[in-house]
Scaffold this active site. Sequence first.
Site, PDB file in Angstrom:
ATOM      1  N   PRO A  93       1.600  -2.883   6.993  1.00 45.26           N
ATOM      2  CA  PRO A  93       1.356  -2.483   5.512  1.00 45.26           C
ATOM      3  C   PRO A  93       2.592  -1.452   4.988  1.00 45.26           C
ATOM      4  O   PRO A  93       2.807  -1.433   3.885  1.00 45.26           O
ATOM      5  CB  PRO A  93       0.498  -1.048   5.851  1.00 45.26           C
ATOM      6  CG  PRO A  93      -0.297  -1.097   6.473  1.00 45.26           C
ATOM      7  CD  PRO A  93       0.125  -2.281   7.729  1.00 45.26           C
ATOM      8  N   GLU A 120      -1.989   0.424  16.879  1.00 44.04           N
ATOM      9  CA  GLU A 120      -1.136   1.317  15.325  1.00 44.04           C
ATOM     10  C   GLU A 120       0.121   0.514  15.661  1.00 44.04           C
ATOM     11  O   GLU A 120       1.523   1.341  14.574  1.00 44.04           O
ATOM     12  CB  GLU A 120      -0.519   2.762  16.123  1.00 44.04           C
ATOM     13  CG  GLU A 120      -1.986   4.026  15.506  1.00 44.04           C
ATOM     14  CD  GLU A 120      -2.740   3.946  15.107  1.00 44.04           C
ATOM     15  OE1 GLU A 120      -3.720   3.392  15.021  1.00 44.04           O
ATOM     16  OE2 GLU A 120      -1.965   4.009  14.231  1.00 44.04           O
ATOM     17  N   ARG A 158      -2.206 -23.757   1.293  1.00 40.97           N
ATOM     18  CA  ARG A 158      -2.631 -24.027   0.045  1.00 40.97           C
ATOM     19  C   ARG A 158      -1.560 -25.090  -1.093  1.00 40.97           C
ATOM     20  O   ARG A 158      -2.071 -25.397  -2.252  1.00 40.97           O
ATOM     21  CB  ARG A 158      -3.653 -23.771  -0.676  1.00 40.97           C
ATOM     22  CG  ARG A 158      -3.518 -22.627  -1.661  1.00 40.97           C
ATOM     23  CD  ARG A 158      -4.682 -22.008  -1.669  1.00 40.97           C
ATOM     24  NE  ARG A 158      -5.628 -22.525  -2.298  1.00 40.97           N
ATOM     25  CZ  ARG A 158      -5.228 -22.592  -3.652  1.00 40.97           C
ATOM     26  NH1 ARG A 158      -4.402 -22.208  -3.798  1.00 40.97           N
ATOM     27  NH2 ARG A 158      -6.119 -23.186  -4.361  1.00 40.97           N
ATOM     28  N   ASP A 173      -3.749 -24.118 -10.608  1.00 38.46           N
ATOM     29  CA  ASP A 173      -3.954 -22.593 -10.219  1.00 38.46           C
ATOM     30  C   ASP A 173      -3.833 -21.429 -11.266  1.00 38.46           C
ATOM     31  O   ASP A 173      -2.094 -21.169 -11.158  1.00 38.46           O
ATOM     32  CB  ASP A 173      -3.663 -21.717  -8.558  1.00 38.46           C
ATOM     33  CG  ASP A 173      -4.896 -22.486  -7.662  1.00 38.46           C
ATOM     34  OD1 ASP A 173      -4.783 -22.550  -6.952  1.00 38.46           O
ATOM     35  OD2 ASP A 173      -6.459 -22.997  -8.386  1.00 38.46           O
TER      36      ASP A 173
HETATM   37  C1  LIG Z   1       0.626   1.475  11.029  1.00 42.02           C
HETATM   38  N1  LIG Z   1      -0.609   0.629  10.853  1.00 42.02           N
HETATM   39  C2  LIG Z   1      -1.704   1.085  11.277  1.00 42.02           C
HETATM   40  C3  LIG Z   1      -0.618  -0.603  11.101  1.00 42.02           C
HETATM   41  C4  LIG Z   1       0.997  -0.802  11.643  1.00 42.02           C
HETATM   42  C5  LIG Z   1       0.923  -2.935  11.906  1.00 42.02           C
HETATM   43  C6  LIG Z   1      -0.230  -3.465  11.757  1.00 42.02           C
HETATM   44  C7  LIG Z   1      -1.176  -3.102  11.637  1.00 42.02           C
HETATM   45  C8  LIG Z   1      -2.462  -3.738  11.539  1.00 42.02           C
HETATM   46  N2  LIG Z   1      -2.860  -3.839  10.237  1.00 42.02           N
HETATM   47  C9  LIG Z   1      -2.595  -3.862   9.605  1.00 42.02           C
HETATM   48  C10 LIG Z   1      -1.750  -5.050   8.934  1.00 42.02           C
HETATM   49  C11 LIG Z   1      -1.263  -5.326   7.946  1.00 42.02           C
HETATM   50  C12 LIG Z   1      -2.297  -4.780   6.358  1.00 42.02           C
HETATM   51  C13 LIG Z   1      -1.780  -5.217   5.127  1.00 42.02           C
HETATM   52  N3  LIG Z   1      -1.699  -4.104   4.349  1.00 42.02           N
HETATM   53  O1  LIG Z   1      -1.157  -6.491   4.797  1.00 42.02           O
HETATM   54  C14 LIG Z   1      -2.634  -3.946   6.770  1.00 42.02           C
HETATM   55  N4  LIG Z   1      -3.364  -3.025   8.285  1.00 42.02           N
HETATM   56  C15 LIG Z   1      -1.501  -1.512  11.081  1.00 42.02           C
END
Ligand SMILES: CN(C)c1cccc(CNc2ccc(C(N)=O)cn2)c1
Length: 250
Positions: A93, A120, A158, A173
């Site tokens: 994220p 996490e 793609r 697209d």
């Molecule tokens: C800080 N944390 C919870 C976390 C940190 C790293 C990976 C993950 C694995 N989950 C993911 C991965 C990507 C996305 C995205 N939005 O691209 C959403 N979730 C969670």
Amino acid sequence: MWVGIVSLFPEMFEALTRQGVTGRAVDKGHIDLALWNPRDYATDRHRTVDDRPYGGGPGMLMKVDTLRAAIHAAREQAEVATGQRPRVIYVSPQGRRLDQRGARELASGPPLVVVAGRYEGIDERVVEADIDEEWSIGDYVLSGGELPAMVLIDAAARLVPGVLGHQDSALEDSFNDGLLDCPHYTRPEDVDGRRVPDVLLSGHHGAIRRWRLKQSLGRTWLRRPDLLEGRVLNDEQRQLLEEFIEEYAP
Ligand SMILES: CN(C)c1cccc(CNc2ccc(C(N)=O)cn2)c1
């Protein structure tokens, strides 16, 4: 396009390797997908792949040594298979927001190693030492990086020449020319009394092209005006959008 994937759940990626457009592209060799599982590098009896966070707090992190061993193995194989140093991507994220332009960059660049985090996340020193780029598919948290990794790989794959049947469909697209897609219709001509727009039955290809462009411009104006900001419309586009607005909001 060569893609290495580091994941504790490699079987999830069968959704890419065995289905649809990407499955065919793998069969035809347009895309090479290879999987590395950190658990295969665990040396303890319980094959541990997670570890407790320094400083306490809820949840676990991916264990450093098994994760790094998998990343290094994937990177090594990328270089052997393609002669190029791969771009190591971590989906999280906290990453750069994926959009069509980013997908084009990923599709046209060097081989990729995509690291799917669980728990996490991963130790910051692994990000510093082994990750080249962090990417995000949106502002939400998922239970693992596998789904975001598949989204990123699919969006890029793609665009690789030969992957889509008629190449122009990738070029046409929506988001390709930065606009939302126009409405689409197929048989039957009447669905519950709703008919296909006459122009699409007319066989006038010029009129059909203009109608589709007008619809794309109008929809973008209505639903995603932000995509039109800073965009210079040519004379035809400006005129079609003005017609659409006139009809929509006279
Ligand atoms: C800080 N944390 C919870 C976390 C940190 C790293 C990976 C993950 C694995 N989950 C993911 C991965 C990507 C996305 C995205 N939005 O691209 C959403 N979730 C969670």
